[in-house]
Design a protein around this motif. Structure first.
Motif, PDB file in Angstrom:
ATOM      1  N   ALA A  14       7.462  66.948 -42.828  1.00  0.00           N
ATOM      2  CA  ALA A  14       8.014  65.657 -42.440  1.00  0.00           C
ATOM      3  C   ALA A  14       9.417  65.496 -43.017  1.00  0.00           C
ATOM      4  O   ALA A  14       9.661  65.831 -44.176  1.00  0.00           O
ATOM      5  CB  ALA A  14       7.113  64.531 -42.911  1.00  0.00           C
ATOM      6  N   GLY A  15      10.311  64.986 -42.193  1.00  0.00           N
ATOM      7  CA  GLY A  15      11.697  64.851 -42.587  1.00  0.00           C
ATOM      8  C   GLY A  15      12.566  66.029 -42.196  1.00  0.00           C
ATOM      9  O   GLY A  15      13.794  65.936 -42.279  1.00  0.00           O
ATOM     10  N   SER A  60      10.702  55.740 -29.499  1.00  0.00           N
ATOM     11  CA  SER A  60      10.152  56.358 -30.690  1.00  0.00           C
ATOM     12  C   SER A  60      11.038  57.446 -31.280  1.00  0.00           C
ATOM     13  O   SER A  60      10.860  57.817 -32.441  1.00  0.00           O
ATOM     14  CB  SER A  60       8.764  56.933 -30.392  1.00  0.00           C
ATOM     15  N   ARG A  64      16.965  59.806 -33.746  1.00  0.00           N
ATOM     16  CA  ARG A  64      16.482  61.017 -34.397  1.00  0.00           C
ATOM     17  C   ARG A  64      16.654  62.258 -33.530  1.00  0.00           C
ATOM     18  O   ARG A  64      16.916  63.338 -34.058  1.00  0.00           O
ATOM     19  CB  ARG A  64      15.002  60.873 -34.764  1.00  0.00           C
ATOM     20  N   SER A  82      14.649  64.289 -38.704  1.00  0.00           N
ATOM     21  CA  SER A  82      13.739  63.331 -39.333  1.00  0.00           C
ATOM     22  C   SER A  82      12.365  63.362 -38.681  1.00  0.00           C
ATOM     23  O   SER A  82      11.776  62.321 -38.359  1.00  0.00           O
ATOM     24  CB  SER A  82      14.332  61.918 -39.274  1.00  0.00           C
ATOM     25  N   GLN A  84       8.519  63.498 -37.885  1.00  0.00           N
ATOM     26  CA  GLN A  84       7.359  62.841 -38.462  1.00  0.00           C
ATOM     27  C   GLN A  84       6.090  63.450 -37.891  1.00  0.00           C
ATOM     28  O   GLN A  84       6.118  64.051 -36.813  1.00  0.00           O
ATOM     29  CB  GLN A  84       7.403  61.342 -38.168  1.00  0.00           C
ATOM     30  N   PRO A  85       4.969  63.294 -38.586  1.00  0.00           N
ATOM     31  CA  PRO A  85       3.720  63.867 -38.070  1.00  0.00           C
ATOM     32  C   PRO A  85       3.397  63.414 -36.645  1.00  0.00           C
ATOM     33  O   PRO A  85       2.816  64.195 -35.878  1.00  0.00           O
ATOM     34  CB  PRO A  85       2.676  63.367 -39.073  1.00  0.00           C
ATOM     35  N   GLU A  86       3.749  62.197 -36.296  1.00  0.00           N
ATOM     36  CA  GLU A  86       3.481  61.714 -34.947  1.00  0.00           C
ATOM     37  C   GLU A  86       4.311  62.407 -33.878  1.00  0.00           C
ATOM     38  O   GLU A  86       4.071  62.218 -32.681  1.00  0.00           O
ATOM     39  CB  GLU A  86       3.670  60.192 -34.856  1.00  0.00           C
ATOM     40  N   ASP A  87       5.288  63.211 -34.282  1.00  0.00           N
ATOM     41  CA  ASP A  87       6.048  64.012 -33.336  1.00  0.00           C
ATOM     42  C   ASP A  87       5.331  65.305 -32.976  1.00  0.00           C
ATOM     43  O   ASP A  87       5.794  66.043 -32.102  1.00  0.00           O
ATOM     44  CB  ASP A  87       7.433  64.346 -33.895  1.00  0.00           C
ATOM     45  N   VAL A 118       4.345  68.978 -37.250  1.00  0.00           N
ATOM     46  CA  VAL A 118       5.000  68.343 -38.386  1.00  0.00           C
ATOM     47  C   VAL A 118       3.930  67.922 -39.382  1.00  0.00           C
ATOM     48  O   VAL A 118       3.043  67.133 -39.054  1.00  0.00           O
ATOM     49  CB  VAL A 118       5.835  67.128 -37.968  1.00  0.00           C
ATOM     50  N   SER A 120       2.729  66.317 -43.170  1.00  0.00           N
ATOM     51  CA  SER A 120       3.134  65.303 -44.127  1.00  0.00           C
ATOM     52  C   SER A 120       3.185  65.856 -45.532  1.00  0.00           C
ATOM     53  O   SER A 120       2.694  66.960 -45.807  1.00  0.00           O
ATOM     54  CB  SER A 120       2.195  64.106 -44.066  1.00  0.00           C
TER      55      SER A 120
END
Length: 120
Positions: A14-15, A60, A64, A82, A84-87, A118, A120
């Motif tokens: 993540a990130g 969303s 980014r 950036s 994120q896990p939701e990506d 992705v 976390s």
């Protein structure tokens, strides 16, 4: 002959960042897009770019992700920052004949996808 081939996926923290590429051969379309699909979810539009370079992004990913294309190389890109896990999803590039939208049904040619994971 007509082929869209994605590359650049992988597993990141993540990130982190990834840059996806879509090599296009055998055809030229003015309107291109990136879509993604996570297991159990509908395919959704992420970013689109038309022949004039105008872009559209899902809320969303705004700020980014950046979609771009290199016409000389006939290659489409998606810079993803950036993350994120939701990506996490399979990411597909696609071509549309009429409009560069975020609607799946507007697109007629699809690549086979590249996985983005992705953690976390």
């Amino acid at each position: 002959q007509v082929q869209l081939v994605e590359s650049g996926g992988g597993s990141v923290q993540a990130g982190g960042s990834l840059r996806l590429s879509c090599a296009i051969s055998g055809v030229t379309y003015r309107n291109m897009g990136w879509f993604r699909q996570a297991p159990g979810k509908e395919r959704e539009g992420v970013a689109a770019i038309n022949g004039n370079g105008n872009t559209d992004y899902a809320d969303s990913v705004k700020g980014r992700f950046t979609i771009s294309k290199d016409n000389a190389k006939n290659t489409l890109y998606l810079q993803m920052n950036s993350l994120q896990p939701e990506d996490t999803a399979m990411y597909y590039c696609a071509a549309a004949p009429w409009r560069a939208t975020l609607r799946v049904n507007d697109y007629v040619l699809w690549g086979r996808g590249t996985q983005v994971t992705v953690s976390s």
